[in-house]
Design a protein around this motif. Structure first.
Motif, PDB file in Angstrom:
ATOM      1  N   ALA A   1      23.261  12.301   2.974  1.00  8.28           N
ATOM      2  CA  ALA A   1      22.909  13.043   1.760  1.00  8.28           C
ATOM      3  C   ALA A   1      21.659  13.665   2.961  1.00  8.28           C
ATOM      4  O   ALA A   1      21.035  13.460   3.773  1.00  8.28           O
ATOM      5  CB  ALA A   1      22.303  12.009   0.737  1.00  8.28           C
ATOM      6  N   VAL A   2      21.714  15.017   1.886  1.00  7.77           N
ATOM      7  CA  VAL A   2      19.850  15.989   1.940  1.00  7.77           C
ATOM      8  C   VAL A   2      19.178  16.261   0.340  1.00  7.77           C
ATOM      9  O   VAL A   2      19.700  16.607  -0.501  1.00  7.77           O
ATOM     10  CB  VAL A   2      20.920  17.823   2.299  1.00  7.77           C
ATOM     11  N   ILE A   3      18.736  15.464   0.550  1.00 14.25           N
ATOM     12  CA  ILE A   3      17.886  15.345  -0.557  1.00 14.25           C
ATOM     13  C   ILE A   3      16.013  14.690   0.116  1.00 14.25           C
ATOM     14  O   ILE A   3      15.421  14.379   1.365  1.00 14.25           O
ATOM     15  CB  ILE A   3      17.587  13.858  -1.464  1.00 14.25           C
ATOM     16  N   HIS A   4      15.133  16.466  -0.242  1.00 14.79           N
ATOM     17  CA  HIS A   4      13.545  16.506  -0.102  1.00 14.79           C
ATOM     18  C   HIS A   4      12.906  16.363  -1.658  1.00 14.79           C
ATOM     19  O   HIS A   4      13.535  17.121  -2.582  1.00 14.79           O
ATOM     20  CB  HIS A   4      13.874  17.261   0.630  1.00 14.79           C
ATOM     21  N   LYS A   5      11.990  16.151  -0.906  1.00 12.11           N
ATOM     22  CA  LYS A   5      10.424  16.053  -2.159  1.00 12.11           C
ATOM     23  C   LYS A   5      10.779  17.485  -2.033  1.00 12.11           C
ATOM     24  O   LYS A   5      10.611  17.972  -1.615  1.00 12.11           O
ATOM     25  CB  LYS A   5       9.386  15.077  -2.442  1.00 12.11           C
ATOM     26  N   LYS A   6       9.667  18.123  -3.845  1.00 17.08           N
ATOM     27  CA  LYS A   6      10.139  19.638  -3.665  1.00 17.08           C
ATOM     28  C   LYS A   6       9.015  19.774  -3.607  1.00 17.08           C
ATOM     29  O   LYS A   6       7.529  19.312  -3.900  1.00 17.08           O
ATOM     30  CB  LYS A   6      10.056  20.203  -5.832  1.00 17.08           C
ATOM     31  N   PRO A   7       8.177  20.850  -3.193  1.00 22.22           N
ATOM     32  CA  PRO A   7       6.896  21.349  -2.689  1.00 22.22           C
ATOM     33  C   PRO A   7       6.177  21.866  -4.019  1.00 22.22           C
ATOM     34  O   PRO A   7       6.824  22.541  -4.980  1.00 22.22           O
ATOM     35  CB  PRO A   7       7.334  22.497  -1.752  1.00 22.22           C
ATOM     36  N   ILE A   8       4.981  21.769  -4.277  1.00 19.37           N
ATOM     37  CA  ILE A   8       4.140  22.452  -5.519  1.00 19.37           C
ATOM     38  C   ILE A   8       3.063  23.113  -4.896  1.00 19.37           C
ATOM     39  O   ILE A   8       2.909  23.876  -3.734  1.00 19.37           O
ATOM     40  CB  ILE A   8       3.134  21.596  -5.341  1.00 19.37           C
ATOM     41  N   PRO A   9       4.583  24.700  -5.697  1.00 24.48           N
ATOM     42  CA  PRO A   9       3.357  25.993  -5.136  1.00 24.48           C
ATOM     43  C   PRO A   9       1.547  26.237  -5.828  1.00 24.48           C
ATOM     44  O   PRO A   9       2.088  25.485  -7.412  1.00 24.48           O
ATOM     45  CB  PRO A   9       4.317  26.965  -6.543  1.00 24.48           C
ATOM     46  N   ILE A  10       0.960  25.762  -4.549  1.00 23.26           N
ATOM     47  CA  ILE A  10      -0.589  25.976  -5.416  1.00 23.26           C
ATOM     48  C   ILE A  10      -1.135  27.148  -4.279  1.00 23.26           C
ATOM     49  O   ILE A  10      -0.454  27.793  -3.771  1.00 23.26           O
ATOM     50  CB  ILE A  10      -1.115  24.393  -5.237  1.00 23.26           C
ATOM     51  N   GLN A  11      -2.066  27.894  -5.874  1.00 19.58           N
ATOM     52  CA  GLN A  11      -2.586  28.731  -5.141  1.00 19.58           C
ATOM     53  C   GLN A  11      -3.767  28.456  -4.298  1.00 19.58           C
ATOM     54  O   GLN A  11      -4.801  28.164  -5.479  1.00 19.58           O
ATOM     55  CB  GLN A  11      -2.314  29.891  -6.064  1.00 19.58           C
ATOM     56  N   ILE A  12      -4.208  29.205  -3.738  1.00 18.67           N
ATOM     57  CA  ILE A  12      -5.822  28.107  -3.293  1.00 18.67           C
ATOM     58  C   ILE A  12      -6.791  29.686  -3.466  1.00 18.67           C
ATOM     59  O   ILE A  12      -6.239  30.407  -3.055  1.00 18.67           O
ATOM     60  CB  ILE A  12      -5.858  28.039  -1.754  1.00 18.67           C
ATOM     61  N   VAL A  13      -8.037  29.479  -3.938  1.00 18.71           N
ATOM     62  CA  VAL A  13      -8.861  30.838  -4.797  1.00 18.71           C
ATOM     63  C   VAL A  13     -10.054  30.108  -3.614  1.00 18.71           C
ATOM     64  O   VAL A  13     -10.563  31.295  -3.638  1.00 18.71           O
ATOM     65  CB  VAL A  13      -9.072  31.090  -5.953  1.00 18.71           C
TER      66      VAL A  13
ATOM     67  N   GLY B   1       1.068  -1.272  -0.183  1.00 19.29           N
ATOM     68  CA  GLY B   1       0.352  -0.123  -0.050  1.00 19.29           C
ATOM     69  C   GLY B   1       0.534   1.534   0.134  1.00 19.29           C
ATOM     70  O   GLY B   1      -0.158   2.099   0.082  1.00 19.29           O
ATOM     71  N   MET B   2       2.610   0.890  -0.297  1.00 19.74           N
ATOM     72  CA  MET B   2       3.075   2.344   0.170  1.00 19.74           C
ATOM     73  C   MET B   2       3.365   2.394  -0.999  1.00 19.74           C
ATOM     74  O   MET B   2       3.898   2.173  -1.663  1.00 19.74           O
ATOM     75  CB  MET B   2       3.763   1.856   0.781  1.00 19.74           C
ATOM     76  N   SER B   3       3.329   3.820  -1.657  1.00 19.03           N
ATOM     77  CA  SER B   3       3.757   4.383  -3.077  1.00 19.03           C
ATOM     78  C   SER B   3       5.101   3.854  -3.089  1.00 19.03           C
ATOM     79  O   SER B   3       5.590   4.971  -2.115  1.00 19.03           O
ATOM     80  CB  SER B   3       2.823   6.025  -3.187  1.00 19.03           C
ATOM     81  N   LEU B   4       5.445   4.487  -4.073  1.00 16.35           N
ATOM     82  CA  LEU B   4       6.735   4.878  -4.767  1.00 16.35           C
ATOM     83  C   LEU B   4       7.270   6.325  -4.294  1.00 16.35           C
ATOM     84  O   LEU B   4       8.066   6.782  -3.135  1.00 16.35           O
ATOM     85  CB  LEU B   4       7.071   4.845  -6.218  1.00 16.35           C
ATOM     86  N   GLU B   5       6.861   7.059  -4.086  1.00 15.98           N
ATOM     87  CA  GLU B   5       6.590   8.376  -3.150  1.00 15.98           C
ATOM     88  C   GLU B   5       7.096   8.240  -2.075  1.00 15.98           C
ATOM     89  O   GLU B   5       8.423   8.870  -1.716  1.00 15.98           O
ATOM     90  CB  GLU B   5       5.909   9.758  -3.795  1.00 15.98           C
ATOM     91  N   ALA B   6       5.946   7.344  -0.619  1.00 17.14           N
ATOM     92  CA  ALA B   6       6.749   7.755   0.018  1.00 17.14           C
ATOM     93  C   ALA B   6       8.120   6.381   0.836  1.00 17.14           C
ATOM     94  O   ALA B   6       8.667   6.924   1.991  1.00 17.14           O
ATOM     95  CB  ALA B   6       5.112   6.871   0.472  1.00 17.14           C
ATOM     96  N   GLU B   7       7.679   5.983  -0.162  1.00 16.97           N
ATOM     97  CA  GLU B   7       8.948   4.648   0.256  1.00 16.97           C
ATOM     98  C   GLU B   7      10.610   5.662   0.096  1.00 16.97           C
ATOM     99  O   GLU B   7      11.376   5.652   0.431  1.00 16.97           O
ATOM    100  CB  GLU B   7       8.819   3.675  -0.751  1.00 16.97           C
ATOM    101  N   LEU B   8      10.408   6.441  -1.284  1.00 20.58           N
ATOM    102  CA  LEU B   8      11.631   7.228  -1.364  1.00 20.58           C
ATOM    103  C   LEU B   8      11.339   8.455  -0.278  1.00 20.58           C
ATOM    104  O   LEU B   8      12.616   8.637   0.025  1.00 20.58           O
ATOM    105  CB  LEU B   8      11.546   8.053  -3.119  1.00 20.58           C
ATOM    106  N   ASN B   9      10.550   9.075   0.269  1.00 21.76           N
ATOM    107  CA  ASN B   9      10.656   9.572   1.391  1.00 21.76           C
ATOM    108  C   ASN B   9      10.658   9.247   2.805  1.00 21.76           C
ATOM    109  O   ASN B   9      12.205  10.178   3.153  1.00 21.76           O
ATOM    110  CB  ASN B   9       9.315  10.298   1.854  1.00 21.76           C
ATOM    111  N   GLU B  10      11.115   8.190   2.678  1.00 20.92           N
ATOM    112  CA  GLU B  10      11.202   7.250   3.681  1.00 20.92           C
ATOM    113  C   GLU B  10      13.041   7.202   3.962  1.00 20.92           C
ATOM    114  O   GLU B  10      13.595   6.976   4.678  1.00 20.92           O
ATOM    115  CB  GLU B  10      10.274   5.846   4.119  1.00 20.92           C
ATOM    116  N   SER B  11      13.088   6.703   2.547  1.00 20.03           N
ATOM    117  CA  SER B  11      15.141   6.441   2.503  1.00 20.03           C
ATOM    118  C   SER B  11      15.336   8.147   2.435  1.00 20.03           C
ATOM    119  O   SER B  11      16.486   7.746   3.348  1.00 20.03           O
ATOM    120  CB  SER B  11      15.212   5.978   0.946  1.00 20.03           C
ATOM    121  N   ASN B  12      14.790   9.225   1.959  1.00 25.59           N
ATOM    122  CA  ASN B  12      15.544   9.673   2.280  1.00 25.59           C
ATOM    123  C   ASN B  12      15.640  10.652   3.723  1.00 25.59           C
ATOM    124  O   ASN B  12      16.997  11.436   4.029  1.00 25.59           O
ATOM    125  CB  ASN B  12      14.837  11.553   1.123  1.00 25.59           C
TER     126      ASN B  12
END
Length: 203
Positions: free
Chosen positions: A51-63, A31-42
């Motif tokens: 290493a210092v590796i992070h997932k990039k935040p997605i810039p979202i404007q709330i309207v 049930g764990m996605s590839l993204e979640a697995e990579l976040n845990e590895s990071n």
């Protein structure tokens, strides 16, 4: 919640971009996605000073936001402020890493439609500045992971107009680097980065 690109078009994910359940029996969490697995590895790499590796935040404007309860807000509509580039970036052994993570249910090839033009352009620009760029590709049905060097990705991307629209798994296996699940880190993808760095140095 409706999320739209800056031009107002609704955001729709490709079916092959959707996180798929990990089917790894020994170390992968069901049930764990590839993204979640990579976040845990990071997190492991960061906690152990590797290493210092992070997932990039997605810039979202709330309207549009509603408040059904005083203690809870519900986002009804939002827009991407700009097109996203790649998923992850950071520093490892003095090298800048920039990469994307993709999953596919295709058994014999990786569809190039999983990437967007602006992502390819971003990786080209990073590589031009000396960055190390690649993709981590997961074949869901076989639970196999590969680190795909950006040069291979660029080669097939540029041939789309006259060639095929995907990269054969055989090519990814031969020209990329297979990476594996472990107890810690969950995905030992820096082993693949080490092999890539050796190849770059050799070339």
């Amino acid at each position: 919640m409706g999320i739209n690109y800056p031009n107002g078009q609704p955001f729709k994910k490709n079916a092959t971009d959707r996180p798929q359940k990990s089917q790894h029996v020994l170390y992968g969490n069901r049930g764990m996605s590839l993204e979640a697995e990579l976040n845990e590895s990071n997190k492991y790499y960061l906690d152990h000073g590797i290493a210092v590796i992070h997932k990039k935040p997605i810039p979202i404007q709330i309207v549009d936001v509603s408040y059904p309860k005083r203690s809870a807000a519900v986002i009804r509509e939002a827009y991407f402020k700009q097109a996203s580039t790649t998923d992850y970036n950071g520093v490892y052994h003095g090298k800048y890493l920039d990469f994307d993570a993709k999953e596919t249910k295709n058994k014999v090839s990786f569809p190039l439609k999983n990437f967007h033009k602006h992502q390819i352009e971003h990786m080209r620009a990073c590589q031009k500045q000396g960055g190390i760029c690649f993709a981590i590709v997961k074949f869901v049905t076989t639970n196999q992971l590969f680190l795909l060097p950006c040069d291979v990705l660029f080669e097939y991307w540029d041939q789309q107009a006259t060639g095929r629209k995907s990269i054969p798994k055989e090519v990814i296996s031969k020209r990329g680097f297979e990476i594996f699940y472990r107890l810690a880190p969950k995905i030992a993808y820096l082993d693949g980065v080490d092999q890539l760095l050796k190849q770059i140095k050799k070339d």
